[in-house]
Scaffold this active site. Sequence first.
Site, PDB file in Angstrom:
ATOM      1  CB  CYS A   2      -0.907   0.086   1.413  1.00 52.73           C
ATOM      2  SG  CYS A   2      -2.024   1.452   1.504  1.00 52.73           S
ATOM      3  CD  GLU A 109      -1.100  -1.952  -6.075  1.00 54.89           C
ATOM      4  OE1 GLU A 109      -0.105  -1.489  -6.866  1.00 54.89           O
ATOM      5  OE2 GLU A 109      -0.810  -2.044  -4.730  1.00 54.89           O
TER       6      GLU A 109
END
Length: 221
Positions: A2, A109
């Site tokens: 992340c 992402e």
Amino acid sequence: MCGRFTQIYSWAEVHEQYNLILPDPIPNLEPRYNVAPTQRIDIVVQEEGGRALARARWGLVPFFWKKSLKEAARLSTFNAKSEEAAAKPFFRAAMKARRCIVPASGFYEWRTEDGQKQPYYITAAGGEILSFAGLWETWKDPETEERLVSATILTTAANATMQELHHRMPVILKADQVDGWLVDGDQELLVPCDPQMIEFRRVSRKVNNVRNQRADLLNSE
């Protein structure tokens, strides 16, 4: 992993979800649409009277770090693998005593499409705040003597939903698991969440530039 996420909840929303001990809004709780490592983030910590919202630098600096903060930034400690953190010197002490939740409205992402990096935005399927398992630490700058609170987000293997985008993801806890992490440090919680808990959508490539911080980053192209 992340590497970018959002914190765009209201005080009322974060207060209600985590039953925070402060009854009044904290100052400067502004929406954050493109949070990146080394920036300031909100974290939820366990205090004697209950849960509290605190501020931290994203990228954990261990208490024993003797070099500069600039050198610490090169360590890429904004994420920590949950499978390894308990054995790693940088995270071992925090795993035992300084656990936190990093509240997030969603995270980004990327995957390569037509030769370009295309961002996707991952959120809770029910629209609630995501609760990332994290660690926090306090470090004293050897030059200035100033104290810094910093944090990292724990990651795990991707679930079936995230596997379409990446092989890693943040550890996302359900509401009834928060105490198990904050209070008990239950490492059995550090696993991929139910694939049905999250969903994702394609968003603007403006996300790729960390200087872009507007709400329209979440618009589809």
